[in-house]
Each structure stands twice: as C-alpha cells, then as structure tokens.
Write a protein that holds these residues in place. Sequence first.
Motif, PDB file in Angstrom:
ATOM      1  N   LYS A  99       0.837  -1.206   0.000  1.00 58.95           N
ATOM      2  CA  LYS A  99       0.000   0.000   0.000  1.00 58.95           C
ATOM      3  C   LYS A  99       0.873   1.257   0.000  1.00 58.95           C
ATOM      4  N   ASN A 104     -10.846   5.658   8.046  1.00 56.83           N
ATOM      5  CA  ASN A 104     -10.517   5.761   6.622  1.00 56.83           C
ATOM      6  C   ASN A 104      -9.021   5.879   6.343  1.00 56.83           C
ATOM      7  N   PRO A 162      -5.431   5.248   5.132  1.00 59.19           N
ATOM      8  CA  PRO A 162      -4.973   4.426   4.002  1.00 59.19           C
ATOM      9  C   PRO A 162      -4.514   3.036   4.438  1.00 59.19           C
ATOM     10  N   GLN A 170      -7.415   0.849   4.847  1.00 61.08           N
ATOM     11  CA  GLN A 170      -7.899   0.506   3.504  1.00 61.08           C
ATOM     12  C   GLN A 170      -7.017  -0.569   2.881  1.00 61.08           C
ATOM     13  N   GLU A 176      -7.909  -3.907   4.163  1.00 56.39           N
ATOM     14  CA  GLU A 176      -9.147  -4.413   3.564  1.00 56.39           C
ATOM     15  C   GLU A 176      -8.909  -4.889   2.120  1.00 56.39           C
ATOM     16  N   GLU A 177      -8.109  -4.137   1.384  1.00 53.20           N
ATOM     17  CA  GLU A 177      -7.789  -4.563   0.012  1.00 53.20           C
ATOM     18  C   GLU A 177      -7.017  -5.880   0.014  1.00 53.20           C
TER      19      GLU A 177
END
Lengths: 391, 391
Positions: A269, A331, A333, A336, A339-340
Amino acid sequence: MEHLQQSFTVQYNYNVFFTSALFAVDNTLFSDFLRQLNPAVTIKKILFIIDEGVAEAHTGLTSEIKQYFNQYSQTQLVQDIIVIPGGELVKNDTQYLDRVLEAINTHGIDRHSFVAAIGGGAVLDMVGYAATIAHRGIKHIRIPSTVLSQNDSGVGVKNGINYFNKKNFLGTFSPPVAVFNDELLLNSLSDRDWRSGIAEAIKVALIKDLEFFEWLEANATALANRDREAMNYQIWKCAKLHLEHIRSADPFENGSARPLDFGHWSAHKLEYLTNFEIRHGEAVAMGIALDTVYSNLSGRISAADAQRVIAVIQALGFELAHPLLQVNGANSPILQGLEEFREHLGGELTITLLTALGKGEEVHEIDADILKQAAELLQNQAAQHSTTTVL
Amino acid sequence: MEHLQQSFTVQYNYNVFFTSALFAVDNTLFSDFLRQLNPAVTIKKILFIIDEGVAEAHTGLTSEIKQYFNQYSQTQLVQDIIVIPGGELVKNDTQYLDRVLEAINTHGIDRHSFVAAIGGGAVLDMVGYAATIAHRGIKHIRIPSTVLSQNDSGVGVKNGINYFNKKNFLGTFSPPVAVFNDELLLNSLSDRDWRSGIAEAIKVALIKDLEFFEWLEANATALANRDREAMNYQIWKCAKLHLEHIRSADPFENGSARPLDFGHWSAHKLEYLTNFEIRHGEAVAMGIALDTVYSNLSGRISAADAQRVIAVIQALGFELAHPLLQVNGANSPILQGLEEFREHLGGELTITLLTALGKGEEVHEIDADILKQAAELLQNQAAQHSTTTVL
C-alpha cells in the motif's frame, strides 16, 4: 459414462549460480550450462534483453557478450541485443512486452532456444512473462542485477506485468531454467538500492531462521558499509531460504499456501500511495518494523526482541516509519490497505506475525487499535533519530 | 559460492465428466464439483464465456445457467454472461482476449474463483489463455461443444491465441480444473462438424490402440449416421487415450517428447493454405491417409492394412485427397510444409508413421519420391469415388 481422471506431476529443476564477471571470456560457467541443456537439438539460439540502467553502468557489457559467444559459438547469439528501461515503467507499458515478443518472432527463437534477461526485478518479471507465453514457454535465463532480485524475486518462480493499473495483473508461475548472480553487477548500485534488497533477508530470517537473523545483527554495519563478502553471504543465504520455502510449500500457490510475505501487506500500500518513490525494500523494512511491534503489543514476542529487529533495520540505514502508515481514523490508508489485502486473498485475511525471532505464525485478524499504537511507537522512535528504546 | 539447486514437482489433477443437459436444475454434477473445490474460501465467483454459435443454437442456455445458479447459489454467478464469436477469429483478434480480461478485472474474479468457457476449440483456447495469465492463473473450466473439442483439444492441457499471424504463437500449458462434456451440445452440429472431430479418434487409434481402430471400422457407418451411442463411446475412448498420452509422456513438452500428431504435419499446411476452409478434422483425415499410404509404400505396413484405414476414412464421409497435397516439383506447398515443420521442431524432423495398425514409430526423414507416389495414389482413389483398392 464413467468420468475420466487425469493426474500427473511435472518436475521443475533449476540452479542458481554465483559468479563474478559472468561474460569474461575465461568464465565457462554460462557456456557450460547452455551446452549441457538439450545437447541433441541442432539449432539453439539465445536472445538477450538488458536493463538500460545496467547497460549504462556497464558500458562494455554488450560487446563483452558478443565476444563471449564468438568464443563459445555452439549457441547462436542473436546479434540484436535489446536494451529496455528498468523499473515499473517496463511492466506498465505493454510496448516493451511487444518488443520482446517481436524479437522472439523475428529471430525465430523457438522452444529449444533461450531468452536471457539482465536487469532488476521489473525487467526480469516482464521478460520472464514474454518468454513464458511465447510458443507456450521458451526457456528463460535470469541474470539479476540488484540485491533484491539476486536474493529474492529473481530466484523465484513468478513473472508478470501490470495491467488495468494493477500490479502483476497478468503473469504466470514459470521457473527459469537457470539464474546467474554476478556480484560485479552490484558495483554500480546506489547506496539506496544496495540497502533496499536487504529488507527481504530480514524478512525471511525473522520468520524462518534465528541464526541468520543473528548473523544480520552482527553484520548490519558491514552490509551498510558495502562490504562485499558480507553482501555475498547475505544474498546466498537469503536466496537459499527463498528457494527452500518455494519447494517446501506450494510452488505455484494452487492451494491456500501463502507466499513469504511477512511485513508486505502495508508495504504494498505504501509503495502504491507514494507512486513507488519509496522503494520496495524501504517499504518492506517499515512493514517489518510495524508487524514486529504489533507482534510485541499483541503479546507474541517480548519488547526486547522487537527492539532487536528495529535496531537491525536502523543499523542498515532504513527509515522506520512513514506518515501514511499511521492510523488516524477508520478511513486511514493503512486500514484501507488491510481491507484490500483481505479482498485480494479471496475474503479471508491471512497475515504473518512473529511468535519468536525466527518463527512466523499466520493470523486472520488485525486489531486496529493495536495497529495504531504500533505505528505511533515507530513514528516516535523514528523522530528521535536514535535507537533509544521506546517500547 | 556453491550454487543452489532448486527442484520440486507440481501435481495436476482434473476430471473429464460426461453428462447430458449440464445445467438442467436437477443435474447436480456441476454444482457438486464447484462446492468440493476450496470449501474454505468465503467468496467464490464464476464467470461464463459462451461461443456465439452455441448461444444461437441453444437459445435457452443463458437463462438456464442463471436459473441453475439461483438454485445452487453457493457460487456467485457473474450475471454478465459474455458471448463471443467462435472459430479462429476469436484467436486472431485480441479484442476478444481483452474482453475476457476486462470482465475478470471488472467482476473481481480472483484465484479462488472460476472462469468457465462453453464452446468449440477456438473459444476454449482463447478463454483458457486469458484465465491462465490473469492473476497468474484463475481456475478454468472447459465445456466443449464440438466433437473435436470433446474428444481431443478440450480435454488436454494447452491453450493459446494467434499472434504475428502465427497459430498459437502466444499460449501456455495449463490444465483446466475440470472438463464437462455435455452430449446435448452436439445436437446442433452440422454433419460436417459432427464428422470432422472423428479424425482425431482414427489418429489415436492407429498409433496406440488396434482394438479401438477395429471398433471404429465396425461403427463407421453408425457414426456417419449420427448414432448417439456410438458417438458417446467414440468421444469417451478418444478422450481417454488422449489423457493417457499426456500423463505418460511429457505433459508440458519440456523435453523432446512429441505430441500426438500423426497425420498432422501436412494437415496444418493444408488448413493454412485453404484459409481454414478445410476443417481441421478434414485436413487431418487426409493427412492420416497420406501418412498411412506412405507407411505402406516405405515398407512399414501391408497394402491391405493401409486399405483398411482408407476404408474407414471414406466410410465416415471424409475426402481422401486435395490438389494442394500433391508433390509437383521441389517447390510444392507440401514439401514447403515439411520444411516448415522441421524448423518448427528446432532443426530435426520427427514424424510419426505406422509400423502396424495401432502402432506408431517416429522417423526423421521423409522421401519426397515416396511422398509423391502416396499423394498420387490417394488422388486416384479419390477420383474413382469408390473404395476399390488401388494400392
């Protein structure tokens, strides 16, 4: 009608060779290798693709290769040696893939011939992919030119290009027929690239091999100071552990076996969010630090052990933390990214943490509060520009 | 440093199922298969790609599939069922490959999910290739809709597309996770397509299995008359021999092992020269006749045995000869085809001939005079529109 059952195994073998000055005329390693493969076939050709960065840093390389095959002429060198850019660009823009495929076609490279790539991981990935899909698989040879590709990505079985803006969206599992690690290619690396690849050694040592971690602790300063002998051993040992992992688990990841990806989920990420300005190894070093501190805060390893890991990372000259790795609300990164990663795995999260130095364990849940705390601790320690313990 | 040795085997298993009305709601075969694969994964999706010819001939198929997955909802059907043209077009124009890759991306098909293709060999080849290269290999399921794909190409391990105007220039060896042969799909075939696929059964019988050849002799008329039971056995037996060949030899053709290509060298050239107006199976039938008569004229089998082969080919309704297969001087297309085949093999020619009915042998030279004589004999016999012996 009764159903028919198909069942067979396919054997894969290849060697990773270590040498210095691979194409010096008195170095017969490469020529010996080519000769012993398929000796019955009458016409064997070899097509070279070279990373622009390597060609520029080693200006004599192309003519050295031509001289080499004048001397060892049992394999026919395609005189048109192709030079392409290195880095993600070569995986992002399919014109480079097409260029390699066109050369394979134009020069009549068939399944008895070879495609050899000299370069960093991106060039090896793209050329390996081209070789794999042309004629259902041409024999490909990897000659990695960076620490990261010599100790990790270049010795494995994966290739790929980016597509639809997704990393390695297209690719295959396809072992090379050989890998040649030439120590001389590392001379031209910047300190940043020299260091970067060592992150994979820390990773594999931490989850597999305490003794190797202790060696890294003892040799971190030598490695940072570009000691050649230390670097050679680091590459050899890290490549060895990587090869062992591939063959002991599920080489083509057909089941649910996970690759060796300790410290990697947040690193992916971070690389992406910084548009790859943070090198892969630099991101992995921060990812390792994060998952190590998380392992401590979640009660798996002691604070002292976590501190040993941080000390090695700092001694090698890596940064410990990045603002984008901080948890600042739902929220963030990094959440996120988590989750990705879960989606990428098909719904169930699997992340490797440490239960001891040299021992990994797979977990299926990450606590956002503990993650926040781990990221903060690392940020604080980084801010102090010292190795003072804050754990 | 001592070199490192990598060595591992990868196991491949898949079943070829035989059924009727695969997506009838009371047929649990497909659903049972999906359920038993990776039961632990939480989200599994399935994306269907259907050959336009199949969709047009079986107008209810799309809604039948949707009803089926309403009933068996443990696997999530991608509602956007893709219909693409069949035949070489789908392998020649990369827009179709891109369309499948885009659907894989858009619908989030990952390595735990499935891509299923329903169609003839060309659609299966292209979709299999797309599935193989996306995410380094998505599980693909083949549902062949022609005799040729049910008894031969669809049950094997190859896929590919045409590129640089070359057949299968891009492709991989990549087994499906399952093949489902649905006999109902054959109902809509023209007589020409029904017959065409049987050529592969003659081929494999002649080089591997005398008993199966004798069965074909006894059942040639029933097969030509579209007898369902005879066709089912022919497909089952031919698929079985094909699967056995793959697993007994060198499944991914890494060594010098040859595929099952008796009668194929001249067939490839003929297909190409007629711009694929001669069907693959029709060309193979002529190629088998040619190599069989050559086997007789070169002293390997008796004239009586060669005549038995010709009789079966004729009883099935195939043509025996084509003007382009005649040898009329050194520049004859067939001799060019022989030379191209030699180059394709990397310099040494290897062609299978017969030493008995049911037994093949590899030879490395073809005599142009004998070839000329064989082609002439077949042309004469074809001209007589009869089975009168001319050998």
